[in-house]
Design an enzyme around this catalytic site. Sequence first.
Site, PDB file in Angstrom:
ATOM      1  N   CYS A 117       0.812  -1.224   0.000  1.00 19.88           N
ATOM      2  CA  CYS A 117       0.000   0.000   0.000  1.00 19.88           C
ATOM      3  C   CYS A 117       0.846   1.275   0.000  1.00 19.88           C
ATOM      4  O   CYS A 117       0.316   2.361  -0.247  1.00 19.88           O
ATOM      5  CB  CYS A 117      -0.968  -0.009   1.175  1.00 19.88           C
ATOM      6  SG  CYS A 117      -2.164  -1.352   1.043  1.00 19.88           S
ATOM      7  N   HIS A 259      -3.069   7.154   2.830  1.00 20.38           N
ATOM      8  CA  HIS A 259      -3.506   5.882   2.244  1.00 20.38           C
ATOM      9  C   HIS A 259      -4.869   5.511   2.829  1.00 20.38           C
ATOM     10  O   HIS A 259      -5.052   5.500   4.053  1.00 20.38           O
ATOM     11  CB  HIS A 259      -2.470   4.799   2.530  1.00 20.38           C
ATOM     12  CG  HIS A 259      -2.990   3.436   2.256  1.00 20.38           C
ATOM     13  ND1 HIS A 259      -3.556   3.096   1.040  1.00 20.38           N
ATOM     14  CD2 HIS A 259      -3.071   2.323   3.038  1.00 20.38           C
ATOM     15  CE1 HIS A 259      -3.953   1.839   1.103  1.00 20.38           C
ATOM     16  NE2 HIS A 259      -3.680   1.348   2.294  1.00 20.38           N
ATOM     17  N   ASN A 289     -10.392   0.311   0.472  1.00 18.01           N
ATOM     18  CA  ASN A 289      -8.930   0.348   0.402  1.00 18.01           C
ATOM     19  C   ASN A 289      -8.511  -0.208  -0.966  1.00 18.01           C
ATOM     20  O   ASN A 289      -8.634  -1.407  -1.211  1.00 18.01           O
ATOM     21  CB  ASN A 289      -8.361  -0.503   1.541  1.00 18.01           C
ATOM     22  CG  ASN A 289      -6.839  -0.527   1.577  1.00 18.01           C
ATOM     23  OD1 ASN A 289      -6.182  -0.108   0.629  1.00 18.01           O
ATOM     24  ND2 ASN A 289      -6.287  -1.029   2.673  1.00 18.01           N
TER      25      ASN A 289
HETATM   26  O1  UT7 Z   1      -3.707  -1.183   3.706  1.00 17.42           O
HETATM   27  C1  UT7 Z   1      -2.611  -1.625   4.445  1.00 17.42           C
HETATM   28  C2  UT7 Z   1      -2.681  -1.190   5.862  1.00 17.42           C
HETATM   29  N1  UT7 Z   1      -3.892  -1.691   6.453  1.00 17.42           N
HETATM   30  C3  UT7 Z   1      -4.398  -1.067   7.495  1.00 17.42           C
HETATM   31  O2  UT7 Z   1      -3.871  -0.059   7.907  1.00 17.42           O
HETATM   32  C4  UT7 Z   1      -5.605  -1.675   8.141  1.00 17.42           C
HETATM   33  C5  UT7 Z   1      -5.430  -1.625   9.622  1.00 17.42           C
HETATM   34  N2  UT7 Z   1      -6.465  -2.271  10.419  1.00 17.42           N
HETATM   35  C6  UT7 Z   1      -7.773  -1.908  10.406  1.00 17.42           C
HETATM   36  O3  UT7 Z   1      -8.232  -1.128   9.613  1.00 17.42           O
HETATM   37  C7  UT7 Z   1      -8.620  -2.465  11.515  1.00 17.42           C
HETATM   38  O4  UT7 Z   1      -7.799  -3.066  12.461  1.00 17.42           O
HETATM   39  C8  UT7 Z   1      -9.703  -3.467  11.053  1.00 17.42           C
HETATM   40  C9  UT7 Z   1     -10.780  -2.756  10.239  1.00 17.42           C
HETATM   41  C10 UT7 Z   1      -9.065  -4.562  10.217  1.00 17.42           C
HETATM   42  C11 UT7 Z   1     -10.365  -4.072  12.263  1.00 17.42           C
HETATM   43  O5  UT7 Z   1     -10.943  -3.043  13.058  1.00 17.42           O
HETATM   44  P1  UT7 Z   1     -10.611  -2.879  14.609  1.00 17.42           P
HETATM   45  O6  UT7 Z   1     -11.494  -1.835  15.113  1.00 17.42           O
HETATM   46  O7  UT7 Z   1      -9.135  -2.692  14.736  1.00 17.42           O
HETATM   47  O8  UT7 Z   1     -11.052  -4.257  15.201  1.00 17.42           O
HETATM   48  P2  UT7 Z   1     -10.133  -5.250  16.032  1.00 17.42           P
HETATM   49  O9  UT7 Z   1      -9.141  -5.910  15.130  1.00 17.42           O
HETATM   50  O10 UT7 Z   1      -9.634  -4.546  17.248  1.00 17.42           O
HETATM   51  O11 UT7 Z   1     -11.196  -6.316  16.441  1.00 17.42           O
HETATM   52  C12 UT7 Z   1     -12.239  -6.028  17.373  1.00 17.42           C
HETATM   53  C13 UT7 Z   1     -13.178  -7.188  17.360  1.00 17.42           C
HETATM   54  C14 UT7 Z   1     -12.469  -8.536  17.355  1.00 17.42           C
HETATM   55  O12 UT7 Z   1     -13.206  -9.403  18.175  1.00 17.42           O
HETATM   56  P3  UT7 Z   1     -12.659  -9.729  19.661  1.00 17.42           P
HETATM   57  O13 UT7 Z   1     -11.292 -10.339  19.469  1.00 17.42           O
HETATM   58  O14 UT7 Z   1     -12.644  -8.420  20.364  1.00 17.42           O
HETATM   59  O15 UT7 Z   1     -13.680 -10.699  20.158  1.00 17.42           O
HETATM   60  C15 UT7 Z   1     -12.538  -8.985  15.904  1.00 17.42           C
HETATM   61  O16 UT7 Z   1     -12.547 -10.379  15.779  1.00 17.42           O
HETATM   62  O17 UT7 Z   1     -13.946  -7.135  16.137  1.00 17.42           O
HETATM   63  C16 UT7 Z   1     -13.858  -8.404  15.495  1.00 17.42           C
HETATM   64  N3  UT7 Z   1     -13.964  -8.179  14.064  1.00 17.42           N
HETATM   65  C17 UT7 Z   1     -15.147  -8.020  13.479  1.00 17.42           C
HETATM   66  N4  UT7 Z   1     -16.381  -8.016  13.974  1.00 17.42           N
HETATM   67  C18 UT7 Z   1     -17.380  -7.822  13.111  1.00 17.42           C
HETATM   68  C19 UT7 Z   1     -12.978  -8.083  13.144  1.00 17.42           C
HETATM   69  N5  UT7 Z   1     -13.515  -7.886  11.933  1.00 17.42           N
HETATM   70  C20 UT7 Z   1     -14.859  -7.843  12.116  1.00 17.42           C
HETATM   71  C21 UT7 Z   1     -15.952  -7.652  11.255  1.00 17.42           C
HETATM   72  N6  UT7 Z   1     -17.197  -7.627  11.796  1.00 17.42           N
HETATM   73  N7  UT7 Z   1     -15.806  -7.451   9.933  1.00 17.42           N
END
Ligand code: UT7
Length: 365
Positions: A117, A259, A289
């Site tokens: 990215c 980005h 993205n």
């Molecule tokens: O392009 C290259 C660079 N990429 C990035 O910069 C992306 C960086 N990361 C992100 O954008 C975010 O971390 C995500 C969108 C991928 C995830 O969002 P988040 O707010 O950081 O969620 P999290 O990873 O802290 O997860 C919170 C909870 C988890 O459940 P537990 O472990 O708390 O029980 C995940 O399993 O949300 C869960 N989760 C979801 N729940 C519903 C993760 N994805 C989803 C989903 N729907 N799609």
Amino acid sequence: MRFDDITAVITGTGSCLPADTLSNNDIISTGDLKTTDAWVRSRTGIAYRRRISPGQATSDLATAAGGAAADSAGNPTVDMVILATTTPDHPCPATAPQIAHRLGLGTVPAFDMAAVCSGFLYALATATALIRGGLSHTCLVIGADTYSTIVNPYDRETAALFGDGAGAAVLSRGSPTTPGAIHAVDLGSDGSGHDLITIPAGGSRHPHHRRPPEPAAHYFHMHGREVYARAVRHMTRSAHHVLAAAGWAPETTRAFIGHQANQRILDSVADRLGLPTERRFGNIARLGNTAAASIPLVLADPTVHHALRPGDRTVLTAFGGGLTWASIALTWPAAAPRSKPPEPPSTSVPAPPHPARSQPPWTPS
Ligand code: UT7
């Protein structure tokens, strides 16, 4: 690094998006994902994304975006092509030479750049160095990706995040006082996080022919939470570095373009830089993205172009797999962006035989 004498100037920008538009609910129902439209919107800012049709490939978007950028620049003689992508048409060869050929650029040097990215900003920095060093006078830089070909539709952690598209810029040798001039560059990487964003199989570590890898190993994987924290940290630090190198106080920045991975990341970085909402530009709600295409698609967005004036101070900052990051300080270019629909698929290379019919299918390791 800062450029005071000769630099590269963006003289044209272009874009190409596939027609097929998918909502969050389309993605959720396709993969039967345990998530909701509200979750995706509130946690990422993404509502829609574009997707290529069967038979289309990255080069079909990249060629169109490159042609649109050349039109925007008044069709100068391009002597170099750089394509930033994680989704080349084939693992071998690079896709850029085919794009140069399809654009009628003859035998100019053309190569791909793999910085995920951050790829478009790495490519802009490379083009700037090649132009300053005299190896190129006018370079076409394209960021194009089709993550719909590598994202697992059944993985709720990634399925709703990505979209397909291509953006491009023409850079020519010029003066830092010209609108569109690149003023400073900051690049970095941290390979200790190489496994946070990865496609495990298909490279030399897990080649196809040794043993059949798990199907999931061919898909894109991302440890989102860990990547999130590092993205905010490195994008903020890198943007500060590039602004310091350019000699620009952060508050004199008219446009912040990060980005487009996650609206919350973009807002955290812009907040830390002290840049208010009206100076933040993006497309994440409509396009998701788009990886290497995300920043050039914002640069080539007519709405953004109308909101800014040529010469406005602009900071670009990106973070991605590798891990890599990059920031560029430039002034807003004068040329109006152009867009084109995808080129018809290239049919010169026949598809390989289906693996089930090839001999032998796999050799045990
Ligand atoms: O392009 C290259 C660079 N990429 C990035 O910069 C992306 C960086 N990361 C992100 O954008 C975010 O971390 C995500 C969108 C991928 C995830 O969002 P988040 O707010 O950081 O969620 P999290 O990873 O802290 O997860 C919170 C909870 C988890 O459940 P537990 O472990 O708390 O029980 C995940 O399993 O949300 C869960 N989760 C979801 N729940 C519903 C993760 N994805 C989803 C989903 N729907 N799609």
